[in-house]
Design a protein around this motif. Structure first.
Motif, PDB file in Angstrom:
ATOM      1  N   UNK A   9      15.714 -25.023   7.288  1.00  7.77           N
ATOM      2  CA  UNK A   9      16.442 -23.835   7.926  1.00  7.77           C
ATOM      3  C   UNK A   9      16.635 -22.612   7.492  1.00  7.77           C
ATOM      4  N   UNK A  10      15.699 -22.192   6.745  1.00 12.84           N
ATOM      5  CA  UNK A  10      15.922 -20.467   6.027  1.00 12.84           C
ATOM      6  C   UNK A  10      16.162 -19.735   6.946  1.00 12.84           C
ATOM      7  N   UNK A  11      17.508 -18.995   6.504  1.00 18.35           N
ATOM      8  CA  UNK A  11      17.862 -18.480   7.522  1.00 18.35           C
ATOM      9  C   UNK A  11      17.921 -16.785   6.795  1.00 18.35           C
ATOM     10  N   UNK A  12      18.109 -16.350   5.855  1.00 16.89           N
ATOM     11  CA  UNK A  12      18.263 -15.301   5.229  1.00 16.89           C
ATOM     12  C   UNK A  12      16.637 -14.993   4.069  1.00 16.89           C
ATOM     13  N   UNK A  13      16.413 -13.452   4.113  1.00 13.19           N
ATOM     14  CA  UNK A  13      14.649 -13.788   3.272  1.00 13.19           C
ATOM     15  C   UNK A  13      15.336 -11.521   2.562  1.00 13.19           C
ATOM     16  N   UNK A  14      14.803 -11.730   0.941  1.00 16.46           N
ATOM     17  CA  UNK A  14      14.943 -10.342   1.055  1.00 16.46           C
ATOM     18  C   UNK A  14      13.541  -9.815  -0.329  1.00 16.46           C
ATOM     19  N   UNK A  15      13.037  -9.226  -0.384  1.00 16.90           N
ATOM     20  CA  UNK A  15      12.184  -8.689  -1.410  1.00 16.90           C
ATOM     21  C   UNK A  15      12.558  -7.955  -2.354  1.00 16.90           C
ATOM     22  N   UNK A  16      12.663  -7.974  -3.355  1.00 19.54           N
ATOM     23  CA  UNK A  16      12.454  -7.761  -4.233  1.00 19.54           C
ATOM     24  C   UNK A  16      11.913  -6.728  -4.373  1.00 19.54           C
ATOM     25  N   UNK A  17      11.369  -5.075  -5.898  1.00 15.83           N
ATOM     26  CA  UNK A  17      10.844  -4.317  -6.459  1.00 15.83           C
ATOM     27  C   UNK A  17       9.393  -5.113  -6.830  1.00 15.83           C
ATOM     28  N   UNK A  18       8.962  -5.789  -7.488  1.00 10.86           N
ATOM     29  CA  UNK A  18       8.186  -6.452  -7.812  1.00 10.86           C
ATOM     30  C   UNK A  18       6.937  -7.246  -6.615  1.00 10.86           C
ATOM     31  N   UNK A  19       7.441  -7.227  -5.675  1.00 13.12           N
ATOM     32  CA  UNK A  19       6.682  -8.382  -4.823  1.00 13.12           C
ATOM     33  C   UNK A  19       7.053 -10.071  -4.826  1.00 13.12           C
ATOM     34  N   UNK A  64      23.693 -21.299   1.745  1.00 18.02           N
ATOM     35  CA  UNK A  64      23.327 -20.451   1.973  1.00 18.02           C
ATOM     36  C   UNK A  64      22.970 -19.805   3.109  1.00 18.02           C
ATOM     37  N   UNK A  65      23.458 -18.416   2.873  1.00 15.16           N
ATOM     38  CA  UNK A  65      22.877 -18.026   4.307  1.00 15.16           C
ATOM     39  C   UNK A  65      22.459 -16.675   4.516  1.00 15.16           C
ATOM     40  N   UNK A  66      22.201 -15.429   4.001  1.00 12.81           N
ATOM     41  CA  UNK A  66      21.657 -14.414   4.317  1.00 12.81           C
ATOM     42  C   UNK A  66      21.459 -14.091   2.488  1.00 12.81           C
ATOM     43  N   UNK A 115      24.245  -9.849   5.039  1.00 10.80           N
ATOM     44  CA  UNK A 115      24.548  -9.157   3.954  1.00 10.80           C
ATOM     45  C   UNK A 115      23.499  -8.340   3.385  1.00 10.80           C
ATOM     46  N   UNK A 116      24.261  -7.112   3.087  1.00  9.04           N
ATOM     47  CA  UNK A 116      22.481  -5.408   2.711  1.00  9.04           C
ATOM     48  C   UNK A 116      23.613  -4.670   1.396  1.00  9.04           C
ATOM     49  N   UNK A 117      23.020  -4.450   0.754  1.00  9.41           N
ATOM     50  CA  UNK A 117      23.139  -3.241  -0.462  1.00  9.41           C
ATOM     51  C   UNK A 117      22.576  -2.220  -0.467  1.00  9.41           C
ATOM     52  N   UNK A 118      23.055  -1.135  -0.312  1.00 10.43           N
ATOM     53  CA  UNK A 118      22.155  -0.273  -0.271  1.00 10.43           C
ATOM     54  C   UNK A 118      21.989   0.699  -1.740  1.00 10.43           C
ATOM     55  N   UNK A 119      21.635   1.760  -1.773  1.00 11.81           N
ATOM     56  CA  UNK A 119      20.999   2.163  -3.016  1.00 11.81           C
ATOM     57  C   UNK A 119      22.174   2.593  -4.279  1.00 11.81           C
ATOM     58  N   UNK A 120      23.124   3.005  -4.087  1.00 12.41           N
ATOM     59  CA  UNK A 120      23.981   2.813  -4.905  1.00 12.41           C
ATOM     60  C   UNK A 120      25.289   1.964  -5.015  1.00 12.41           C
ATOM     61  N   UNK A 121      24.801   0.313  -4.309  1.00 17.66           N
ATOM     62  CA  UNK A 121      25.364  -0.693  -4.831  1.00 17.66           C
ATOM     63  C   UNK A 121      26.539  -1.552  -4.111  1.00 17.66           C
TER      64      UNK A 121
END
Length: 142
Positions: A9-19, A64-66, A115-121
């Protein structure tokens, strides 16, 4: 390796700056990481359906969802527990800091979808049942 990893049940995915890619593995109650060499590791959660702050796999997560990556490279994730199923656990935002420690940032009655976080946090959250967008400003930035 990614080809043999077992997600449920993977439901959320995000990538960091290191790949690296982080996955909310919902039904396994874990946050997983795929590194640049395609290795899959568990970075948070021991698989039990409890809530407990702690270091990496000594922490406990439920649904955990996102996930999102903060400007400070922390991994933030939401626990989504529908009010329709009567779970005793609250919906919340939790954080995995650079050292791997999992802590709770906040709890809410809203059932969160993403959930999303902008450049300002600044953290933006989508409410699944109330159809609202929430904005959370944290000091310091997570």
């Amino acid at each position: 390796p990614v080809a043999t990893a077992r997600f449920h049940g993977p439901t959320g995915i995000a990538a960091d700056n290191k790949g690296a890619v982080y996955i909310a593995d919902r039904w396994n109650h874990r946050i997983r990481k795929i590194d640049a060499t395609q290795n899959v590791t568990t970075v948070a959660g021991d698989g039990r359906t409890k809530i407990k702050d702690g270091q990496g796999t000594k922490s406990q997560l439920i649904y955990p969802f996102d996930v999102a990556i903060s400007p400070q490279e922390s991994v933030l994730f939401i626990h989504r527990v529908s009010t329709n199923i009567g779970d005793k656990y609250p919906n919340m935002i939790r954080k995995i800091d650079k050292s791997g420690y999992v802590s709770t940032l906040l709890q809410t009655d809203a059932v969160l979808e993403s959930i999303v976080i902008d450049k300002k946090g600044t953290i933006f959250l989508a409410g699944a049942e109330d159809h609202k967008i929430y904005q959370v400003v944290c000091t310091p930035i997570p």
